[in-house]
Structures are given as structure tokens and as C-alpha cells.
Design an enzyme around this catalytic site. Structure first.
Site, PDB file in Angstrom:
ATOM      1  N   GLU A  43      43.972  28.867  11.869  1.00 13.94           N
ATOM      2  CA  GLU A  43      45.053  29.498  12.624  1.00 13.94           C
ATOM      3  C   GLU A  43      45.911  28.489  13.374  1.00 13.94           C
ATOM      4  O   GLU A  43      47.136  28.631  13.440  1.00 13.94           O
ATOM      5  CB  GLU A  43      44.481  30.522  13.615  1.00 13.94           C
ATOM      6  CG  GLU A  43      44.061  31.838  12.989  1.00 13.94           C
ATOM      7  CD  GLU A  43      42.740  31.756  12.247  1.00 13.94           C
ATOM      8  OE1 GLU A  43      42.388  32.713  11.532  1.00 13.94           O
ATOM      9  OE2 GLU A  43      42.052  30.717  12.383  1.00 13.94           O
ATOM     10  N   HIS A 112      35.890  41.134  17.198  1.00 15.82           N
ATOM     11  CA  HIS A 112      36.961  41.741  16.413  1.00 15.82           C
ATOM     12  C   HIS A 112      37.609  42.914  17.136  1.00 15.82           C
ATOM     13  O   HIS A 112      38.335  43.703  16.519  1.00 15.82           O
ATOM     14  CB  HIS A 112      36.426  42.214  15.046  1.00 15.82           C
ATOM     15  CG  HIS A 112      36.085  41.098  14.112  1.00 15.82           C
ATOM     16  ND1 HIS A 112      35.050  40.240  14.343  1.00 15.82           N
ATOM     17  CD2 HIS A 112      36.654  40.702  12.940  1.00 15.82           C
ATOM     18  CE1 HIS A 112      34.974  39.367  13.349  1.00 15.82           C
ATOM     19  NE2 HIS A 112      35.942  39.623  12.487  1.00 15.82           N
TER      20      HIS A 112
END
Length: 307
Positions: A43, A112
Site C-alpha cells: 500500500e 478488517h
């Protein structure tokens, strides 16, 4: 992407797989691998690459497979996306969209189930919006892509299955305007993203009990639309904020401060802020529900504040 050849998409599995939630399905076949770029699991690298692409004239859209993963790119989002226009003395603009699924899903576990609004809200130079319907998702996405500013677009993992008839003709929404969802007289309920649906579920119960709540989807998380919010406060004199963000340092805390600073004299009761509990989101479904605001809590809060 048809309209502007400078627009490109990058992220993990956004290409031929079509994205983890199929948001980019079919785009790789239509626009090719250079404009729909599958990236490694890195990322910080591909977000930094997007910033560089924006500096040289492209308009990249970065997908975080899960918004929680973008914590790995926090430096690029903060020090690069947010500040380069200023630190370059205006030489560069960073027209970048950073988007992806976040929020509490159905037993996705703590890592998550992140809500990064509170993490990003203090970064100078970026705008933040949260979509809640297919209509405003399209309109806000278009506006974000065309903006000269870096925009973080929050999508909720549980809202991808929503369906709605949207216009065929062109429309673009403002990145800085709230949406009046339900006009009312007794209390202003400010919310966004998935909590919009919990609020509207509670509103049905409240109407049956004789209450008339005004519901506003703030949509713009930074900056707040204080014009719309202020007009509602001046009418109802009571405010409840419903969010899925954490209570400590969340969007609700910032919104509470903004309302108290600007509209304190119009309030007949203290602002009530209903937020998620300050705990890691449990995996167990029953415990997960307990950490997030439920419609019954909203009903109870309205009954309390309207006494």
C-alpha cells in the site's frame, strides 16, 4: 474514464479480478492494464506512486482492498497527498481519489473492521466524504475524480449490495454538502454511511410514537456542511449524532465541537453522540453487534432528549 484519459485506477486485484468487491469489474478489459493497474501487496508503494502520477498530470484512483490496509500508506496520504500542494508552494496539485471498503462488516474481525475517518480527519489538505446510497456513491465519486484536491471516499462494506434506480443523464454532487434525508421538527439526527439506515429504521418507530425527527446524512466528513447543519439546529434545538466511528476522537467528537462553537445559543439540550465502543471489533457476531449503535439506542436517545 471515457471522459478523461488521465484517469487511472490502481490497487490490489483491481484489474482482471475486478476488485475484491467487484467495484472495478470489467474495467481492465475495457481500458487495458496500464489504466487499470494491478499492484503488489504494498500500500505504501502504490499510494506513493499515485501521488507521483498526480504530480505529473494524471488523475489516479487508489483502491484500498480494505480501508484498514491503508494505514500502511499513512505517510503517503498525510505528508504527500495532503501537504505537497502547500509545501511545493503551489507548484503541484494532487488530484487523487483514495477509496475502498471499511466499517464493521459481518464478523470480519478487528483488523478488517476499521473506521479510518478519525485517523484521516486531522490531515491538512485532504477532503473526506462518505457515500451511503448508489445515487450518492456515483455522484460523489465523479466529483472526487474531478476535484483538484486529494479526496478520501469512504465506502461501507455492507452497502455494496444496495440497489437503486439512478439517472442515465450526467450528474455530479457537491463534495461539501450534506443531504436532507427526512425533514422534521423535534430533533436533528446527524449521521453518515451505514448508520443512515439504522437511523431511518429508528425513525419509523419514533414517528409511530409521535416524534418528528429530522435526519441529515452529513456525507462530507471534512469539511462539515455547517450551513445545512446549522439551519436544522436553529429549527429543532436538539442534536443527536449517530456514527459507526469510535467515540474517542471520532467524527462525532469533531462535529460536537463544531456545533457547540457555532450554534451553542440555539441548543435547548446537550448534544448526544452515539458512537461505537472504544474496543477492537469482536469476531463473535453477538458481541460485534453490541459494539455498534443499534436502532433501539437511537429511539431511546430521542425519547430522552425530547423530554
Amino acid at each position: 474514464m471515457d471522459r478523461d484519459p488521465r484517469v487511472c485506477v490502481m490497487g490490489e486485484d483491481v484489474g482482471h479480478y475486478g476488485g475484491s468487491y467487484k467495484v472495478t469489474k470489467g474495467l481492465a478489459d475495457k481500458y487495458g492494464d496500464l489504466r487499470v493497474l494491478d499492484t503488489p501487496i504494498a500500500e505504501n508503494s502504490f499510494t506513493g506512486m499515485a501521488v507521483g502520477a498526480a504530480m505529473t498530470g494524471l488523475r489516479p484512483i487508489v483502491e484500498g482492498m480494505n480501508m484498514g490496509f491503508l494505514l500502511l500508506a499513512f505517510n503517503q496520504i498525510s505528508d504527500n497527498c495532503g501537504m505537497l500542494h502547500y509545501t511545493s508552494g503551489g507548484q503541484f496539485t494532487i488530484p487523487t481519489v483514495i477509496r475502498g471498503p471499511g466499517g464493521v462488516g459481518r464478523q470480519l474481525g478487528a483488523e478488517h473492521s476499521q473506521r479510518l475517518e478519525s485517523y484521516f480527519q486531522s490531515i491538512p489538505g485532504i477532503q473526506m466524504v462518505a457515500c451511503s446510497t448508489p445515487y450518492n456513491a456515483k455522484g460523489l465519486m465523479k466529483a472526487a475524480i474531478r476535484s483538484e484536491n486529494p479526496v478520501v471516499l469512504f465506502e461501507h462494506v455492507l452497502l455494496y449490495n444496495l440497489k437503486e434506480r439512478i439517472p442515465d443523464e450526467e450528474y455530479v454532487l457537491s463534495l461539501e454538502e450534506a443531504e436532507m434525508v427526512r425533514p422534521g421538527e423535534h430533533v436533528t439526527i446527524l449521521t453518515y454511511s451505514r448508520m443512515r439506515y439504522h437511523v431511518m429504521q429508528a425513525a419509523k418507530t419514533l414517528v409511530n410514537k409521535g416524534y418528528d425527527p429530522e435526519v441529515i446524512d452529513i456525507r462530507s466528513l471534512k469539511p462539515f456542511d455547517l450551513y445545512t447543519i446549522g439551519n436544522s439546529v436553529k429549527k429543532t434545538h436538539r442534536v443527536i449524532i449517530v456514527e459507526e466511528c469510535m467515540r474517542t476522537g471520532g467524527i462525532g467528537a469533531s462535529l460536537t465541537a463544531a456545533i457547540n462553537e457555532n450554534f451553542h445559543d440555539y441548543l435547548d439540550a446537550p448534544i448526544v453522540c452515539l458512537s461505537s465502543q472504544d474496543v477492537p471489533t469482536p469476531y463473535a457476531g453477538t458481541l460485534e453487534e453490541w459494539t455498534v449503535v443499534q436502532p433501539a439506542q437511537i429511539v431511546a436517545a430521542v425519547e430522552q432528549i425530547c423530554r
